[in-house]
Each structure stands twice: as C-alpha cells, then as structure tokens.
Design a protein around this motif. Structure first.
Motif, short mmCIF file in Angstrom:
data_model
loop_
_atom_site.label_atom_id
_atom_site.label_comp_id
_atom_site.label_asym_id
_atom_site.label_seq_id
_atom_site.Cartn_x
_atom_site.Cartn_y
_atom_site.Cartn_z
N TYR A 467 0.86 -1.19 0.00
CA TYR A 467 0.00 0.00 0.00
C TYR A 467 0.89 1.23 0.00
N GLY A 468 0.56 2.19 -0.88
CA GLY A 468 1.31 3.44 -0.94
C GLY A 468 1.41 3.95 -2.36
N HIS A 469 2.50 4.68 -2.63
CA HIS A 469 2.74 5.27 -3.96
C HIS A 469 3.46 4.22 -4.82
N LEU A 470 2.68 3.29 -5.35
CA LEU A 470 3.25 2.11 -6.00
C LEU A 470 3.98 2.44 -7.29
N PHE A 471 3.54 3.46 -8.00
CA PHE A 471 4.07 3.70 -9.33
C PHE A 471 5.22 4.68 -9.36
N ASP A 472 5.73 5.06 -8.15
CA ASP A 472 6.93 5.88 -8.07
C ASP A 472 7.64 5.56 -6.76
N ALA A 473 7.90 4.26 -6.56
CA ALA A 473 8.44 3.80 -5.28
C ALA A 473 9.81 4.36 -5.00
N ALA A 474 10.51 4.83 -6.06
CA ALA A 474 11.84 5.40 -5.84
C ALA A 474 11.78 6.75 -5.17
N GLY A 475 10.63 7.40 -5.26
CA GLY A 475 10.46 8.67 -4.56
C GLY A 475 10.85 9.88 -5.35
N GLY A 476 11.31 9.70 -6.59
CA GLY A 476 11.62 10.84 -7.44
C GLY A 476 12.70 11.75 -6.89
N GLY A 477 13.58 11.20 -6.04
CA GLY A 477 14.66 11.99 -5.50
C GLY A 477 14.28 12.87 -4.33
N ASP A 479 13.01 13.84 -0.42
CA ASP A 479 13.38 13.37 0.92
C ASP A 479 12.12 12.92 1.65
N HIS A 480 11.92 11.61 1.80
CA HIS A 480 10.77 11.07 2.49
C HIS A 480 11.22 10.42 3.79
N CYS A 481 10.37 10.51 4.82
CA CYS A 481 10.70 9.94 6.12
C CYS A 481 10.56 8.43 6.10
N PHE A 482 9.68 7.88 5.25
CA PHE A 482 9.41 6.46 5.21
C PHE A 482 9.44 6.01 3.75
N PRO A 483 9.55 4.70 3.54
CA PRO A 483 9.38 4.20 2.17
C PRO A 483 7.99 4.58 1.67
N LEU A 484 7.86 4.71 0.36
CA LEU A 484 6.59 5.14 -0.21
C LEU A 484 5.58 4.01 -0.27
N VAL A 485 5.94 2.81 0.12
CA VAL A 485 5.00 1.69 0.19
C VAL A 485 5.19 0.97 1.52
N ALA A 522 -0.56 10.22 -4.44
CA ALA A 522 -1.60 9.28 -4.87
C ALA A 522 -1.21 7.87 -4.41
N LYS A 523 -2.16 7.17 -3.83
CA LYS A 523 -1.86 5.85 -3.26
C LYS A 523 -2.74 4.77 -3.90
N HIS A 524 -2.18 3.56 -3.95
CA HIS A 524 -2.89 2.39 -4.46
C HIS A 524 -2.63 1.21 -3.52
N LEU A 525 -3.45 0.21 -3.66
CA LEU A 525 -3.29 -1.03 -2.91
C LEU A 525 -3.16 -2.17 -3.91
N ARG A 526 -2.08 -2.93 -3.83
CA ARG A 526 -1.85 -4.09 -4.71
C ARG A 526 -1.84 -5.34 -3.84
N VAL A 527 -2.67 -6.30 -4.21
CA VAL A 527 -2.81 -7.54 -3.44
C VAL A 527 -2.58 -8.73 -4.37
N GLN A 528 -1.72 -9.63 -3.92
CA GLN A 528 -1.50 -10.90 -4.63
C GLN A 528 -1.92 -12.02 -3.68
#
Length: 557
Positions: A467-477, A479-485, A522-528
């Motif tokens: 769960y999170g910003h799945l389509f830009d997990a690298a963070g675009g450079g 500074d984020h406090c946590f991983p984007l997912v 923008a956030k998404h949820l991916r479930v397998q």
C-alpha cells in the motif's frame, strides 16, 4: 470529567485553527458498510473485541497497545449502535458529535489527559486575564511640516505642536462592578504640559442601565458622571457630565445622545452639547455588505457644518474611506485607506484638504490594543504640491514597509508555519507508523489461525500486499521519512472471513494496521493472493472498494 473539561476548553478556544481529522473513521475501523444494519455492526464489534481486548494479551506493552485500539473500537460502536449519534455522525462527522456533546473521545491515558487539561486551562486563564485587564494605549503626535512644502524661510522645517500619551487597564471588581485606571500625559506648544491619573467605576444597575463615576487627579482635576439607559431593544440614551476645576473656578460640561436603529441597515444618533450650545444628528446606512454611507448635520453658535462620508470594505483586511464637509469654517475633503498587514497589526493613512486647515496627512499604526498616530500639517493652503506629497508619501512609506519589513516578516511567518506543519506531520506519521506496527503485532496470533484454516480448505491466502505510492516507489529523489509503500499482508489476512475479504470505499490508511507512508501522494493497494490453488492479483485506488476473491483477478497460467 477531565476529558469533558478538555473538550469544553478546546471547543471554547476553537479560533486557534482548523481541526484535523482523527486517525480513524468509525465505519472503516469496524470494517462495515455505511448502510450496515445494527446486527452487522454488533458482529463486527465483537469480532474486533476478541482481537484487541487487553485481557487477551499478557505482555504489558501489548496490553497498552491493545487498550488504545479497544477504546477506539468501543467508541466507534457506541456511536454507530445509537440511532441518534449515528445520524449526527453520518450528517456532520466527528465535529457534529463534539458540538452536540453526545460523546467525548478518550483515547489517551489519564496522565496525558490531565497534562492536556492543565495546559489548556493555563492558556484559557491567560487569555481570560488579558481580556479582563484589557490594556489599551494611545499615542498621538501633531507635527507642523509646512516648512518642507511651503518653503518659508522664517518657519522651521518641522516642529512638534502636540504630544499626547494615554494608557489604561480594566479590572472586574464584582459581577456588576468594573474599574478602570487611565494615565494621560499631554504637551502643546501653546500651553503648559498636562498630566493626570483617572480612576473610574462602572456599575451595572440592570440589563438596561449602568452608571459610571470617574475622578481625575492631576494638573486639571475633575469629576465625571456618565449614565446609560436602554429605552427599548432599538433605542438607548447616554449622558456624559464633567465638572472641571480651573484656576478661576469651575466649569461644567455635559452632553446627551439618543441612538435609535431606524431599520435593518440604518442607525441614527441625535446629540446635544450644553457647553458648546450645539446639536447634531447623524445617520449611518449600509448600502451593501461592503459599502456604508453616513451623514451628519451640526448646528452651534461656534460652528455649524454638514458632513457626508463613504466607507468601502470589500474584505476584512483593508478598507477605503472618503468624505466631504461644508460649514461655517469653510469646506473640507478627506480620503484614506487602512490595511491589516499581519495578525493584530493594521496600518492606515488619511489626507485632509480644508480651506481652514490647509493640507494635512494622518498616519496610523495599530498593534493589538496599542495605537500610534501622527498628524502632519504639510501646508496652510491647499496647493497641488502639498496634495501630491500628502498622497505619495504614505504610498511610498507603505511600499518601503512592504518590501523591507512586511514581506520578510510574512515570509518568515509562512516559513515557520510550514516548518511547524512539516514537523507535526512527521511526528504524526511516526505515531501512526508506531500504532500500525503495534496493531500488526496484536494481529499475528489471529492471522496464524486464519491462515491455517484457509490453507486447509484451499481458501483465501494473502501472498503479498503493498500500500502506498506504487508507481513511483523510488520517490523521485525527494526526501521522504518512510518508504513510499508499506507491507500490509498481515492486516489484510486478519480481515479475511470465510475466504472473503471486503474493504469499503474510504482511504485504506484508516484500516487497522495501515498508515499513510506518503502523505499528499496518490496511493494504491496491490494484493496478490491464492484462492483454490490459483494465483490472483489486483490493484485498486486508495478510496476504491475491494472485494476478493474475483475471477477477474485470476492470473493467466
């Protein structure tokens, strides 16, 4: 009781800023639909009680975490199980519940509540004290600057004609008696300096009447008596009387005013002054929400005039005003403006053109309850250079203040507010992350049982969930406090009931065990997951409902 007091004080002090949404939403917390029946809400509540009840956990740390979630679940159930509070919540949300005082949140420990109560109480007492004392100050200065414009060799360029300073404080003596202490110092070029200390006492006789007695000790001693009487809801009468001690005897001055509301947007005042043997009538009418007009007629043996003015206030932060006066001492025209440049700070300027006074410029600075005003006499005659200087000087001063003082101050304030918001957001994100991790720890035993049951019957097993910003997990450079997912496999598996998982149409960050790893993104949820031995996968948006399993989620072999 402490919680109710905190809520009451917080409600009273609501002007401090907008209220933030809470960390949870009741329907999402119980994982039920907004149209759920009371029986469905009850079943969901009992299921979560079995998971989060403190008595089911022996470790003290887990018991504390479970207590927090258990109180939240209890509150959500208490609101949604009552038809009245549920209707209020559906209509107005949590703010409606707080305004209705139907229920007060208590998700903090007693020691935390007591600490919050003490802080709010101290701040409230400080504000109440300042309001009761009501300190006010007024500094006025008149300067003759005609030498700068008229260019007379005999006159100095600038000379101070008058200085006046006044400071006052109030005191609430009883429920119906109010005291005031004011000190005044004044000096002019034509007369000796004046100073005095005035004491006054105002007593409420009833809701319609009050009386005020005052005494001035100083260079010119005096005693005063003021009266107020409300004749009706639309009309009241005031009277001011002053007896002054002069070197050659006493002087009595008195005046009376009758004010009446003539309509929804019109107010009229009739005044009579005995000392000057003058009478005046004034009418104020609101032409529109932003435009106000007023007119005044004064008749007296010393001077008489007719005056009309317009005040335009399109916003609360600035206004324009202009007016014209015709009388026995000639004609006068004025125009000016005021603007609120910061919280509790207002600056203004006005230009007066008169056949008797010439050209004058009045500058005013107000900070909270302190006012500073300077009146500059630029010319004895109305001339084009004097009018030009009187108009451009305040504009130039305002431009310099805006560039070198106001703009940097506002930038620093905005920068500080943004820094404080970011700091609060980071602190809040850390707390949410901690609570989500604590919830996951509480779920693990239950998840193991659910997994064993589902695997035994080839039911619904969550393999991976992000769960999170799945389509830009690298963070675009950035500074984020946590991983984007964030990995949400455990909280999703905990929600599986009879090989079925349902998530409602609200943000997934409110689900127990979730938190927002990328605020503002923008956030998404991916479930397998696997169901009946087949691999499935689905990705949904943050507020999109999710029901699994579904045939459309099945992966191609």
């Amino acid at each position: 009781v402490i919680t109710v007091c905190c809520a009451s004080i917080r409600s009273y002090m609501d002007s401090e800023g907008p209220r933030h949404e809470d960390d949870f939403e009741f329907y999402t917390l119980l994982n039920v639909d907004r149209n759920a029946t009371p029986e469905q809400i009850k079943v969901a509540y009992h299921r979560l009680c079995r998971l989060y009840h403190p008595d089911r956990h022996r470790d003290p740390a887990r018991q504390e975490s479970a207590s927090i979630f258990f109180r939240r679940i209890q509150r959500a159930y208490k609101v949604l199980s009552d038809p009245r509070t549920r209707a209020i919540y559906d209509r107005s949300g949590r703010k409606g519940l707080e305004d209705d005082m139907a229920i007060v949140e208590r998700t903090s420990l007693p020691s935390e509540l007591m600490e919050e109560y003490d802080k709010l109480k101290a701040l409230w007492e400080e504000r109440t004290y300042i309001q009761n004392v009501n300190p006010q100050g007024n500094f006025q200065m008149e300067v003759d600057a005609s030498g700068l414009v008229d260019g007379t060799d005999m006159a100095p360029l600038m000379s101070v004609q008058r200085l006046t300073a006044t400071q006052s404080v109030d005191a609430n003596l009883t429920a119906s008696a109010f005291g005031n202490v004011a000190g005044t110092v004044s000096a002019t070029r034509q007369a000796s300096p004046f100073g005095g200390l005035q004491l006054s006492l105002r007593h409420l006789l009833s809701n319609q009447n009050w009386i005020r007695v005052s005494g001035l000790v100083g260079t010119r001693p005096s005693v005063g008596l003021d009266l107020y009487h409300s004749l009706s809801d639309q009309m009241y009468l005031t009277s001011n009387n002053l007896l002054s001690l002069l070197p050659r005897g006493f002087m009595l001055s008195s005046n009376a005013s009758l004010t009446r509301r003539l309509g929804d947007y019109t107010m009229g005042t009739l005044s009579i002054t005995e000392t000057g043997s003058a009478a005046s009538a004034r009418i104020t009418h609101k032409l529109s929400p932003a435009l106000e007009a007023s007119g005044e007629v004064r008749v007296g043996h010393d001077s008489s005039h007719v005056k009309c003015s317009l005040l335009y206030r399109p916003e609360d932060k600035w206004m324009l005003k202009t007016g014209l006066k015709l009388g026995t001492k000639g004609a006068a025209f004025f125009y000016g403006a005021e603007q609120q440049v910061a919280t509790l700070t207002t600056i203004g300027g006005a230009v007066l053109l008169g056949s008797h006074e010439g050209v004058s410029l009045k500058l005013r600075f107000i900070r909270a309850s302190m006012m500073f005003s300077i009146k500059l006499h630029l010319s004895q005659l109305v001339s084009l250079p004097a009018v030009f200087y009187a108009t451009t000087l305040p504009l130039l001063l305002y431009g310099c203040m805006k560039v070198f003082a106001i703009a940097p101050l506002l930038r620093r304030q905005r920068k500080k507010e943004l820094k404080d918001k970011r700091t609060a957001a980071v602190r809040e994100a850390v707390e949410k992350k901690r609570e989500a991790e604590a919830a996951v720890e509480l779920m693990k035993e239950t998840v193991e049982r659910i997994l064993s049951t589902e695997q035994a019957k080839h039911g619904l097993v969550i393999i991976e969930a992000w769960y999170g910003h799945l389509f830009d997990a690298a963070g675009g450079g950035e500074d984020h406090c946590f991983p984007l997912v964030v990995d949400v496999r455990v909280p999703l598996q905990c929600l599986v009931i009879d090989s079925k998982l349902v998530l409602r149409d609200s943000t997934k960050s409110l689900v127990p065990g979730f938190y927002d790893p990328c605020v503002g993104e923008a956030k998404h949820l991916r479930v397998q997951y696997t169901f009946r031995g087949a691999l499935h996968e689905v990705t949904v948006e943050d507020s999109e409902p999710l029901v699994i399993p579904r045939r459309s989620h099945r992966e191609a072999p």
